[in-house]
Scaffold this active site. Structure first.
Site, PDB file in Angstrom:
ATOM      1  N   GLY A  48       0.873  -1.178   0.000  1.00  0.00           N
ATOM      2  CA  GLY A  48       0.000   0.000   0.000  1.00  0.00           C
ATOM      3  C   GLY A  48       0.908   1.224   0.000  1.00  0.00           C
ATOM      4  N   GLN A 197      -5.479  -9.054  -2.290  1.00  0.00           N
ATOM      5  CA  GLN A 197      -5.504  -8.064  -1.203  1.00  0.00           C
ATOM      6  C   GLN A 197      -6.934  -7.747  -0.762  1.00  0.00           C
ATOM      7  OE1 GLN A 197      -3.620  -7.889  -3.925  1.00  0.00           O
ATOM      8  NE2 GLN A 197      -1.722  -6.760  -3.612  1.00  0.00           N
ATOM      9  N   ASP A 238      -1.597   4.758  -6.270  1.00  0.00           N
ATOM     10  CA  ASP A 238      -0.145   4.615  -6.048  1.00  0.00           C
ATOM     11  C   ASP A 238       0.634   5.788  -6.622  1.00  0.00           C
ATOM     12  OD1 ASP A 238      -1.217   1.702  -5.873  1.00  0.00           O
ATOM     13  OD2 ASP A 238       0.755   1.734  -4.926  1.00  0.00           O
ATOM     14  N   LYS A 249      -3.925  -0.450  -8.235  1.00  0.00           N
ATOM     15  CA  LYS A 249      -3.872  -1.906  -8.436  1.00  0.00           C
ATOM     16  C   LYS A 249      -4.506  -2.339  -9.751  1.00  0.00           C
ATOM     17  CE  LYS A 249      -2.279  -4.388  -6.429  1.00  0.00           C
ATOM     18  NZ  LYS A 249      -0.909  -4.757  -6.803  1.00  0.00           N
TER      19      LYS A 249
END
Ligand code: MRU
Length: 349
Positions: A48, A197, A238, A249
């Site tokens: 993360g 995840q 991100d 992701k």
């Protein structure tokens, strides 16, 4: 009380939740060397974007903590070697590079101090990053929660929760804050192939928090949207380019396209440290490619023929035009994103 994802042990090492063991085991492991921190980031024991940044900052502290350098230049050369090495762990989340640069700058700012004091100041800088992250995520949560109706169902992807940050989360922070405001929120969590995840972390984390969550396979998202079961999508990020294109992701882009088709708002929740304004567009964001075994042998069990060709990018880029708004600690950035990003990010320090 939210769980601390990663922390400094005063005896001189890092402790972090080994996220590869969840949901079966909640266990803190110790990282006593910079190599162990690098490995923890690379293998997603800590993952993360904001949590990777924190791991990088604490990794720098670990790397210089026992330094015997006699001059600042010698000390700074050691620090740079550690930071350059940690920077090779994962390429996409800009928070890692942001945190490493912040540690380098903290050293430069205090170059006149004796080295023992400098070490303590660097530890303070890393701990400040953790405390700031806690505050920032709560502000993102408050700003985002206002966008949600009193009763709604949110679809999320991957894990942008407490486990991905110091303790509260960005996309899940919005959900926590909405629930704290008394709103009735339900969540669909995409399982998030290949490393799951969503299934392993988001479902676990939301259940720990007493929030109603329904786990779906990634390929179920279109169907639940078509059935009118989703009021909005909220994901983390991100890296966000200057025009608003957002890396997150792999599979996030699919959701944005689906949300557009079904007329559902698509929100990105991220701290200002996730913006990379040096990049004009998402085309310039480096996308991590991970090993084929994650796809062919997930969690140690072969599910595809030996030798099959695999393409396994860990992230994709959602074009800015598909994003309804980006929720930050400084406010909500609406369209046109390329115009409003600098206005909101520069609005307050
Ligand atoms: O590969 P991961 O698990 O590090 O990917 C994480 C994500 O894509 C998150 O959505 C992103 O880092 C935001 S976390 C607040």
């Amino acid at each position: 009380m939210p769980l601390e994802t990663i922390r400094w042990n005063e005896r001189g090492w890092i402790e972090l939740i080994d996220q590869t063991l969840l949901p079966n085991e909640l266990k803190y492991i110790a990282c006593r060397t910079v190599e162990e921190v690098w490995e923890a980031i690379k293998t997603l024991r800590v993952r993360g974007a904001p949590a990777i940044g924190i791991a990088g900052a604490l990794g720098v502290v670990l790397g210089i903590w026992r330094s015997e350098a006699r001059s600042y230049d010698e000390f700074k050369a050691e620090l740079d070697r550690v930071a350059d090495y940690l920077a090779t762990s994962r390429p996409t989340a800009v928070n890692l590079f942001w945190a490493l640069d912040r540690m380098r700058e903290a050293a430069e700012r205090n170059k006149d101090k004796p080295i023992p004091e400098l070490k303590k100041l660097l530890l303070k800088e890393a701990l400040d990053i953790i405390e700031e992250d806690k505050r920032i995520c709560r502000a993102i949560g408050r700003n985002g929660a206002r966008l949600l109706p009193d009763e709604c169902t949110v679809l999320t992807h991957c894990n942008a929760g407490g486990l991905a940050t110091a303790d509260y989360g960005t996309a899940l922070g919005v959900i926590y804050a909405a629930v704290e405001m008394g709103k009735r929120i339900k969540v669909f969590a995409d399982e998030t192939r290949p490393l799951l995840q969503g299934a392993r972390l988001t479902a676990w984390e939301l259940m720990q928090g007493g929030i109603e969550v329904t786990l779906i396979c990634d390929n179920t998202a279109a169907y639940v949207m078509k059935q009118g079961l989703v009021d909005c999508v909220i994901v983390g990020a991100d890296r966000i380019a200057a025009n608003g294109d957002t890396a997150n992701k792999i599979g996030t882009y699919n959701l944005a396209v689906l949300a557009k088709e079904h007329g559902i708002p698509f929100y990105v929740a991220a701290p200002s440290s996730t913006f990379d304004l040096t990049l004009e567009s998402g085309d310039q964001i480096p996308i991590e490619e991970r090993s084929p075994e994650e796809v062919t042998c997930p969690f140690g069990r072969r599910i595809a023929p030996e030798g099959v060709k695999v393409y396994n990018p860990a992230f994709d880029v959602t074009p800015a035009r598909l994003i309804t708004a980006i929720i930050t600690e400084k406010g909500v950035i609406r369209q046109p994103l390329h115009e409003n990003i600098p206005k909101i990010l520069n609005a307050c320090p």
